[in-house]
Design an enzyme around this catalytic site. Structure first.
Site, mmCIF file in Angstrom:
data_model
loop_
_atom_site.group_PDB
_atom_site.id
_atom_site.type_symbol
_atom_site.label_atom_id
_atom_site.label_comp_id
_atom_site.label_asym_id
_atom_site.label_seq_id
_atom_site.Cartn_x
_atom_site.Cartn_y
_atom_site.Cartn_z
ATOM 1 N N LYS A 1 -12.369 -0.783 0.092
ATOM 2 C CA LYS A 1 -11.548 0.074 -0.777
ATOM 3 C C LYS A 1 -12.231 0.211 -2.138
ATOM 4 O O LYS A 1 -13.205 0.934 -2.241
ATOM 5 C CB LYS A 1 -10.130 -0.466 -0.834
ATOM 6 C CG LYS A 1 -9.439 -0.207 0.505
ATOM 7 C CD LYS A 1 -8.073 -0.795 0.677
ATOM 8 C CE LYS A 1 -7.565 -0.425 2.074
ATOM 9 N NZ LYS A 1 -6.605 -1.383 2.599
ATOM 10 N N SER B 1 0.792 -1.231 0.000
ATOM 11 C CA SER B 1 0.000 0.000 0.000
ATOM 12 C C SER B 1 0.824 1.281 0.000
ATOM 13 O O SER B 1 0.323 2.320 -0.381
ATOM 14 C CB SER B 1 -0.950 -0.007 1.192
ATOM 15 O OG SER B 1 -0.225 -0.212 2.380
ATOM 16 N N HIS C 1 -5.578 -4.041 -1.762
ATOM 17 C CA HIS C 1 -5.370 -2.977 -2.754
ATOM 18 C C HIS C 1 -5.366 -3.496 -4.188
ATOM 19 O O HIS C 1 -5.214 -2.708 -5.120
ATOM 20 C CB HIS C 1 -4.058 -2.230 -2.481
ATOM 21 C CG HIS C 1 -4.172 -1.244 -1.363
ATOM 22 N ND1 HIS C 1 -4.723 0.003 -1.526
ATOM 23 C CD2 HIS C 1 -3.837 -1.331 -0.055
ATOM 24 C CE1 HIS C 1 -4.709 0.653 -0.370
ATOM 25 N NE2 HIS C 1 -4.178 -0.138 0.543
HETATM 26 C C1 LIG Z 1 -6.552 -1.749 4.031
HETATM 27 C C2 LIG Z 1 -6.027 -3.081 4.256
HETATM 28 C C3 LIG Z 1 -6.657 -3.955 5.145
HETATM 29 C C4 LIG Z 1 -7.818 -3.540 5.986
HETATM 30 O O1 LIG Z 1 -9.001 -3.547 5.260
HETATM 31 P P1 LIG Z 1 -10.317 -2.929 5.924
HETATM 32 O O2 LIG Z 1 -11.421 -3.489 5.124
HETATM 33 O O3 LIG Z 1 -10.196 -1.447 5.797
HETATM 34 O O4 LIG Z 1 -10.341 -3.367 7.343
HETATM 35 C C5 LIG Z 1 -6.156 -5.237 5.283
HETATM 36 N N1 LIG Z 1 -5.086 -5.634 4.576
HETATM 37 C C6 LIG Z 1 -4.444 -4.818 3.713
HETATM 38 C C7 LIG Z 1 -3.278 -5.332 2.955
HETATM 39 C C8 LIG Z 1 -4.896 -3.513 3.528
HETATM 40 O O5 LIG Z 1 -4.258 -2.709 2.678
#
Ligand SMILES: *Cc1c(COP(=O)(O)O)cnc(C)c1O
Length: 396
Positions: free
Chosen positions: A244, A186, A214
């Site tokens: 996301k 990320s 992502h």
């Molecule tokens: C954003 C993210 C999460 C968390 O996801 P949410 O649905 O916001 O709890 C988990 N793993 C990775 C790799 C992320 O980038």
């Protein structure tokens, strides 16, 4: 407050953070988290959301959410294993499995929760987990919760992974060994080397676990990083988030039917935390339907990403080696990075600074997230402001 020790602990630590400039002040967004947001009454071009496809504010999802809320109410009423499983949850899981080309899928309340749920349902203290050193915090916490031996490997370094997998196997200390990685990292936007990871996994009989928060909705025509590499048959756990690109909230694990059946009886957030709301389930189904029938939003997102990257690069900024829409603008020095971000906000661009410990020391950056919902005019305006502030601070 009754405990003197708690009071002291909080006072000291809050003061310390504030002294070091590490206390994060949160500015509420006064309206939808779209391509332009309002903060303290001011309109800002928003380059900090994870709303990749603009679906968080899409009319079609809003309508689906409203209809389901009218039909089922606002809450699921219970945990999934008592009577919080509504037919709409099952439909969502069927759609997710279809979308991911897996036998089955299970939905959780968040992507974070998926990692709390899935790792410890399968791994225990007799096992080992090979974990990329840049993995997301929720992966790290999920690994810890399992009590398995955590063996970090250097970021995307396949030689290091192979060596450590070999050592772990040869030691004879572990029942099962897992390799776990983000699909897309990320902070830099680079993609995990899944073909090599799968090859190493086959060689050493590793369980494969890809957290594609992502990548889902972004790579592989929206189906994710695993699909992008054509490895749907070869990865045991595919984690996705519904928070996301999908635009709502929640997460899921997609995989073989046996695995999902096991998670339904043994993963604790499924058993002990209430199911996602019916409105959320309906909105997510609508999002998957949109992604399955058209690539228009993805194309727009990629076009906007290319445009912003090109523009920043031409201005002379260091944008790293991202392979996805995530576009870091690497400043280096932590203080400079903070000032840069603050100046951008003053001028009308919301792009949040990210510094140590989230990224290594000396690689402070402002992270940009172009989305399908941005217009060319918005991106041009953002680039104009980047140029102005960059020149003013002698960064370009
Ligand atoms: C954003 C993210 C999460 C968390 O996801 P949410 O649905 O916001 O709890 C988990 N793993 C990775 C790799 C992320 O980038």
């Amino acid at each position: 407050m009754t405990s003197r020790r708690l009071k002291e602990f909080l006072n000291n630590n809050l003061e310390d953070l504030k002294d070091k400039g590490l206390y994060n002040v949160i500015n509420p967004v006064e309206g939808p988290n779209g391509p332009v947001i309002q903060i303290e009454g001011k309109q800002l071009i928003n380059l900090s959301s994870n709303n990749y496809l603009g679906l968080a504010t899409d009319e079609r999802l809003i309508n689906a959410c409203n209809e389901a809320t009218e039909k089922y109410g606002v809450g699921a009423g219970a945990v999934r294993t008592i009577n919080g499983t509504l037919d709409i949850h099952i439909k969502l899981e069927e759609k997710l499995a279809e979308f991911k080309h897996t036998e089955a899928a299970i939905a959780y309340q968040s992507g974070f929760n998926c990692n709390m749920a899935a790792i410890s349902a399968v791994m225990d203290k007799h096992d080992a987990i090979l974990s990329d050193e840049l993995n997301h915090a929720s992966i790290i916490d999920g690994c810890r919760l399992s009590k398995a031996k955590i063996i970090p490997f250097k970021h995307s370094d396949m030689e290091d992974l192979r060596a450590k997998a070999g050592e772990a196997q040869k030691s004879g200390l572990y029942n099962k060994i897992m390799v776990i990685t983000d699909g897309v990292f990320s902070m830099d936007g680079d993609i995990a080397k899944l073909p090599e990871i799968v090859e190493i996994a086959e060689e050493f009989d590793l369980i494969t676990y890809v957290d594609d928060a992502h990548g889902s909705g972004v790579l592989g025509n929206g189906m994710g990083t695993v699909k992008h590499f054509g490895l749907s048959e070869k990865v045991d756990f595919q984690i996705g988030t519904l928070s996301k690109a999908i635009g709502a909230v929640g997460g899921y694990v997609a995989g073989k039917k046996d695995l999902i059946d096991w998670l339904k009886v043994r993963s604790r957030p499924f058993l002990f935390s209430t199911a996602i709301t019916p409105g959320t389930a309906a909105a997510c189904m609508k999002a998957i339907e949109i992604l399955s029938t058209s690539t228009e939003l993805q194309q727009q997102m990629w076009e906007n990403s290319r445009y912003l990257k090109q523009g920043l690069k031409e201005l002379g900024f260091n944008i790293g080696e991202s392979e996805t829409p995530i576009t870091p603008c690497i400043i280096g020095d932590e203080n400079q990075t903070q000032i840069f971000s603050e100046r951008l906000i003053e001028e009308g661009v919301y792009a949040k600074s990210i510094v140590f410990p989230t990224v290594p020391r000396g690689t402070g950056r402002v992270r940009n997230m172009p989305t399908a919902a941005h217009t060319k005019e918005m991106l041009d305006e953002a680039l104009r402001i980047y140029k102005k502030v960059g020149k003013e601070m002698k960064l370009i």
